[in-house]
Design a protein around this motif. Structure first.
Motif, PDB file in Angstrom:
ATOM      1  N   CYS A  89       0.830  -1.210   0.000  1.00  0.00           N
ATOM      2  CA  CYS A  89       0.000   0.000   0.000  1.00  0.00           C
ATOM      3  C   CYS A  89       0.866   1.262   0.000  1.00  0.00           C
ATOM      4  O   CYS A  89       0.540   2.256  -0.674  1.00  0.00           O
ATOM      5  N   GLN A 101      -8.350  -4.769  -3.332  1.00  0.00           N
ATOM      6  CA  GLN A 101      -9.760  -4.505  -3.617  1.00  0.00           C
ATOM      7  C   GLN A 101     -10.610  -4.745  -2.380  1.00  0.00           C
ATOM      8  O   GLN A 101     -11.523  -3.968  -2.075  1.00  0.00           O
ATOM      9  N   LYS A 117     -10.675  -1.902   0.247  1.00  0.00           N
ATOM     10  CA  LYS A 117     -11.422  -0.687  -0.070  1.00  0.00           C
ATOM     11  C   LYS A 117     -12.783  -0.640   0.626  1.00  0.00           C
ATOM     12  O   LYS A 117     -13.316   0.439   0.871  1.00  0.00           O
ATOM     13  N   SER A 118     -13.339  -1.794   0.931  1.00  0.00           N
ATOM     14  CA  SER A 118     -14.668  -1.833   1.564  1.00  0.00           C
ATOM     15  C   SER A 118     -14.609  -1.806   3.081  1.00  0.00           C
ATOM     16  O   SER A 118     -15.651  -1.773   3.747  1.00  0.00           O
ATOM     17  N   ALA A 120     -10.594   1.938   5.928  1.00  0.00           N
ATOM     18  CA  ALA A 120      -9.667   1.945   4.796  1.00  0.00           C
ATOM     19  C   ALA A 120      -9.226   3.372   4.485  1.00  0.00           C
ATOM     20  O   ALA A 120     -10.059   4.277   4.395  1.00  0.00           O
ATOM     21  N   VAL A 163      -8.797   3.590  -1.176  1.00  0.00           N
ATOM     22  CA  VAL A 163     -10.182   3.564  -1.656  1.00  0.00           C
ATOM     23  C   VAL A 163     -10.285   4.192  -3.037  1.00  0.00           C
ATOM     24  O   VAL A 163     -11.037   3.736  -3.903  1.00  0.00           O
ATOM     25  N   ASN A 164      -9.489   5.247  -3.285  1.00  0.00           N
ATOM     26  CA  ASN A 164      -9.563   5.956  -4.562  1.00  0.00           C
ATOM     27  C   ASN A 164      -8.956   5.176  -5.723  1.00  0.00           C
ATOM     28  O   ASN A 164      -9.194   5.518  -6.892  1.00  0.00           O
TER      29      ASN A 164
END
Length: 733
Positions: free
Chosen positions: A32, A61, A64-65, A69, A74-75
């Motif tokens: 990340c 992925q 992101k939820s 996060a 997320v973007n």
């Protein structure tokens, strides 16, 4: 157009039901961080197959939820490239057109990240199609910061991938994903076991997961088919074991084997009233289990037959329905005369053409629905019965070990021994294989036990075995591999006669960049990375080039080294015996006669010679010279034991053919007396014994059905064996 060959992150995640990242916290955070920084924010993640690179990408992925996060992740808009689908087009113009559409999508999507699952496959496909300019275009987009790229690369392919474009090293961050170990590996493996439980609908004992980790980690040098990295190896072993277990459990009552074994034990133990009562109880339990299992089997077969007949009936009715619908459509929509009627009959035709069905079609649809409902109800009953059986099953550690025994060929009884038991039995295991070196084996036994059970370090256990040829130096190394790791295949031998030149060091750790074989890595480092549990024998170390000693010093000092690709290799679980013929002359002079040496005197003279041959710091690495061991010369009793063992092995091998070899003790002693030479030790004896086996092979090739006894003698004059065949009486047999 690009949508056909770009899989969105949400679509990719939806294909993995109940996905969850377990462990890998530090590596995920590192990934990340790379993706959110300004420079070199594309990434090449490399690692062995099965280590979990794809899982790490998918975790982006999933993250992101999460409620907590970071918006930086997320973007990100994640896209997976469908390489197989793209090149399945088979037309270069179409492929180029699709790539242009893909690049346009990535370019207009803010914070886009393209993920390529098998980068070398993509590069090879582009190269074979003459489309390598697409790599240039993608790299240009990365340099211009129009998109980011996540390349998944197997570690063996990393060099080839980096070679395909000179800017990869400058604009991509390299990230190495190594195998998980310890608690992290156990956590990942337990999570994977829960997936297998859901799939097989059978419980897995947590001890079975630990056993699978132990087996697949400790014995991965063997050709077991478990070639991927952890945690994939553990999951594969569990999967294979459960498949075999279920096949057996679904064909015979699961507890039947245990009950029958118990009955056999009670029957053999005697005829006491207590045993007879227990035996009767076990017989009743066996009968009950058989009857109950037969009932289950009858139900399952009945449900299966009903399921099969129902599905076949539905298929036939659906085919009939399609025919009627096509016929109805053709009959009512076609008007050859071009006229439209307004009567009541024509209203019925118009209504049917608009979607209303004929009575025949309605009846057929109803029959299909009723049959499908019956099939669904039957499937529920089938699953209920199978669940009732599976709920009684438990996949255990013993079953994992039995499966690995079948794969590896290692006896299950050895695999089931824990390390403490193996160490307890180490001395006996060594003595059963090595004769005439009791003091040496005592020393090795103590050293291994302290190394494994005392204060552990990250360093390997080194030995320097000195002495004459054929006294058991190599045999001790094989015996150690078998005793500690259950098979002498865990021995890796390096003949230092092959490492006498300066450039031979590349064979061990790999060639430097720009040289042939750079991507292959080193023979020694690859071996230890693949299997850290091994005995590594450096044979005739005095012949090695001085640069080899520099590597050796580093390994013995720190317990690690780096290969030519910069990968750290750990040697903390390696036993490293080295052999040398230095000291042979002194060992051969040990005796009790005039001019002979004592064992201590021979040892001191050997140390003196070793100081002349090797650097002091090298000799000190053997636990302060504590593990420099001088082997004794072999006496005649030992030689006779070795020859007798070889004859016994021949008899054991040919017993199935009813062939027996007899070598009278007096003849055996005469053979040893005439053939044995202390200078060559026992090394030449197995070759001589092979002549006996050659006689058997010649006889059985001439008559494949022959069985009998081979009486061996020894002619001291010609120094050859004599033989006399005595055929068995087949009628009597």
């Amino acid at each position: 157009m690009a949508d056909n060959f770009l899989i969105t992150g949400s679509e990719k995640l939806a294909s993995r039901k109940n996905f969850k990242l377990v462990g890998r916290t530090e590596k995920f955070e590192e990934l990340c961080t790379i993706l959110t920084r300004m420079e070199s924010n594309s990434v090449i993640v490399s690692g062995p197959s099965g280590v979990g690179i794809t899982t790490l990408a998918l975790a982006l992925q999933a993250r992101k939820s999460d409620p907590d996060a970071p918006f930086d992740i997320v973007n990100k808009r994640l896209f997976w490239l469908d390489t197989d689908g793209l090149f399945g087009l088979g037309d270069n113009d179409a492929i180029v057109k699709q790539f242009k559409a893909i690049f346009a999508t990535l370019n207009r999507t803010p914070d886009s990240v393209l993920i390529v699952e098998d980068t070398l496959d993509l590069i090879d496909a582009l190269r074979n199609s003459g489309l390598m300019h697409i790599v240039n275009a993608l790299t240009a987009m990365v340099k211009a910061k129009k998109t980011q790229v996540f390349l998944e690369v197997r570690e063996a392919d990393l060099t080839q991938v980096l070679k395909c474009h000179s800017d990869f090293r400058d604009h991509f961050t390299l990230m190495d994903l190594t195998e998980p170990v310890g608690a992290e590996l156990e956590e990942i493996a337990l999570h994977g076991a829960r997936d297998l439980e859901e799939s097989y609908e059978v419980r897995i004992d947590p001890a079975a997961v630990k056993a699978a980790i132990d087996m697949s980690s400790k014995y991965r040098s063997l050709d077991t088919g478990l070639t991927a990295a952890q945690p994939a190896r553990t999951r594969t072993l569990l999967d294979r074991g459960m498949a075999r277990y279920l096949l057996r459990a679904h064909s015979t009552p699961p507890l039947l084997a245990e009950l029958e074994a118990e009955l056999a034990r009670l029957t053999e133990s005697g005829s006491s009233s207590g045993d007879q009562e227990k035996a009767a109880s076990v017989r009743a339990a066996i009968a009950r289990h058989k009857a109950e299992f037969a009932e289950y089997q009858a139900k399952i077969k009945g449900y299966y037959a009903a399921q099969r007949d129902g599905e076949k009936s539905i298929a036939q009715m659906e085919a009939q329905l399609r025919g009627l619908e096509e016929e109805e459509k053709k009959r009512h929509l076609d008007d050859p005369a071009g006229k439209t009627s307004t009567g009541d009959g024509d209203f019925d035709l118009i209504a049917r053409a608009s979607g209303y069905a004929t009575p025949e079609i309605l009846k057929l649809r109803g029959d299909i629905a009723r049959t499908q409902a019956a099939v669904d109800e039957n499937r529920v009953k089938y699953k209920a019965v199978t669940k009732e059986i599976n709920d009684r099953l438990l996949f255990t550690a013993s079953m994992v070990i039995d499966e690995f025994s079948l794969i590896s060929g290692i006896d299950a009884s050895k695999l089931k021994q824990n390390d403490a038991v193996k160490l307890l039995n180490l001395h006996g295991s060594l003595k059963r294989r090595v004769f005439g070196q009791d003091a040496v084996l005592d020393h090795i036994d103590r050293a291994v036990k302290v190394w494994r059970r005392g204060r552990r370090t990250d360093r390997p256990l080194p030995f320097l075995f000195c002495g004459a040829s054929g006294v058991g130096k190599t045999e001790v190394s094989k015996a150690l591999a078998e005793a500690l790791f259950d098979t002498d295949k865990a021995l890796n031998r390096y003949d230092m006669g092959e490492f006498m030149e300066k450039n031979d060091v590349t064979k061990l750790i790999g060639a430097p960049p720009g040289y042939d074989g750079f991507a292959a890595g080193g023979e020694m480092t690859n071996s230890v990375r693949a299997n850290p549990y091994q005995v590594m024998l450096w044979d005739e170390i005095e012949k090695a080039h001085p640069d080899i000693f520099n590597i050796c010093l580093n390994i013995l000092d720190d317990g690690r080294c780096r290969d030519n690709l910069g990968r750290k290799v750990e040697f903390g679980d390696v036993v490293m015996p080295m052999t040398t013929n230095i000291g042979a002359d002194h060992a051969l002079r040990v005796g009790t006669g005039p001019g002979d040496l004592s064992q201590d005197e021979a040892y001191e003279l050997t140390i003196r010679d070793l100081k002349k041959a090797f650097r002091t710091e090298f000799l000190n690495r053997f636990e302060g010279r504590e593990n420099i061991i001088l082997f004794h010369k072999l006496n005649m009793d030992t030689i006779e034991k070795i020859v007798f063992r070889e004859i016994s092995r021949i008899n054991a091998f040919y017993a199935a053919q009813s062939i027996d070899v007899r070598f009278p003790e007096a003849q055996l002693r005469e053979f040893c007396d005439k053939i044995y030479s202390p200078e060559i030790g026992a090394r030449g004896l197995p070759g001589r014994i092979k002549r006996i086996e050659a006689m058997i092979v010649e006889k059985t090739m001439a008559d494949a059905t022959f069985s009998g006894t081979l009486d061996i003698g020894f002619d001291a004059t010609s120094r050859n064996f004599t033989s006399n065949w005595i055929a068995h009486d087949r009628k009597a047999a």
